[in-house]
Motif scaffolding. Structure first.
Motif: not given
Length: 334
Positions: A54-60
């Protein structure tokens, strides 16, 4: 667009989809979820059928750019799982996430369906399929991060010894209290392992422990019966939303043995929220050439009746860099 994971954002119009998965995603990125927190951080969660992660990516920055994919958890099975109550369409291993951030917390969650990992239930070849006597079972797993996604721990939220299967989960967090909740199908009330109820569980300690399962439905559904839509059965997803101690799940229900229907029910919690505040900066990052300066506007929002002054300070600045705030304290909201 084939196998990769893409994400898009809309301001006044939809932009160009951005591919956020890379070489780490060796299979198909399918079954994703996008969630934000009060600070505006955006998280995209997705499973990969090749690497079984299970992957995640993040944007700020509102989805303009994204971090490199990182694994929140490793799954036991991959893509989908056959169980006696759902062996035609099969239970999809999809991601359902949430994020909750205040001045003192930076929680991120993701839930999925998987095998238990017990002896005889450690590989896709062990899945029960149509066998109602198989000792291999599906359970709902939740991975949690207390630091915005930097590190993760995972656990099953309800693992009884009975031969029952759980699947089609959905997870939501109440932004007013931080309560995190999950719904799912469960065959626990059917000795034949083919009829399901909807169950609900919640956690008031950031996913460390979970409440006793609450049965939401008042009648079971059997999607293996001759009158069911055997090609689609339950479909791939359920849903759950929550705000101010009120949660609303929605699910596929066929208790009338007619066409599949969409049902919902009201669930009321009684969590007393702790006064706190959220904080954000715009822009969230600043690049400064040596000898020059940069500015960012810090904003706060009061949560649950917080009304104290907030002192601002900075740590972790590179050598030779000075950070100051004007004013040095503000009242929330500010």
């Amino acid at each position: 667009n084939g196998n990769p994971a893409f994400v898009n954002r809309r301001t006044t119009a939809w932009g160009t989809p951005i591919q956020v998965s890379g070489a780490e995603t060796t299979g198909t990125a399918i079954g994703c979820d996008v969630k934000t927190n009060s600070a505006g951080d955006v998280f995209l969660f997705y499973p990969d059928t090749g690497s079984s992660k299970i992957y995640y990516v993040k944007s700020t920055n509102g989805g303009v750019s994204w971090s490199a994919p990182a694994a929140a958890a490793t799954t036991i099975d991959s893509y989908d799982i056959g169980v006696p109550s759902f062996n035609n369409r099969r239970a999809l291993i999809y991601a359902s996430g949430a994020a909750y951030r205040t001045a003192t917390k930076n929680m991120v969650y993701v839930a999925w369906t998987d095998l238990t990992g017990a002896t005889g239930c450690t590989a896709p070849s062990n899945e029960p399929g149509s066998s109602t006597t198989s000792s291999c079972k599906t359970r709902i797993w939740v991975a949690r991060s207390t630091n915005g996604g930097s590190t993760w721990t995972k656990a099953m939220i309800n693992n009884p010894s009975s031969l029952n299967d759980q699947y089609n989960q959905w997870l939501a967090v109440d932004e007013t209290t931080g309560l995190v909740s999950v719904i799912y199908y469960d065959t626990v009330n059917d000795a034949g392992r083919k009829k399901v109820d909807i169950y609900y569980q919640s956690s008031s300690d950031d996913g460390v422990t979970w409440s006793t399962p609450l049965k939401v439905t008042t009648a079971m559904t059997d999607e293996t019966a001759a009158t069911a839509d055997s090609g689609n059965q339950f479909g791939d997803y359920n849903a759950l939303s929550g705000f101010n101690n009120k949660f609303r799940p929605s699910w596929t229900d066929r208790r009338n043995n007619a066409k599949e229907e969409i049902w919902t029910a009201a669930i009321t919690e009684s969590v007393t929220a702790t006064p706190d505040f959220s904080i954000s900066a715009s822009p969230s990052s600043v690049s400064v050439v040596q000898g020059n300066s940069g500015t960012s506007t810090v904003s706060t929002s009061a949560l649950n009746g917080f009304n104290s002054a907030i002192s601002l300070s900075a740590s972790g600045a590179p050598a030779g860099v000075t950070v100051s705030f004007s004013p040095a304290s503000i009242a929330a909201p500010g």
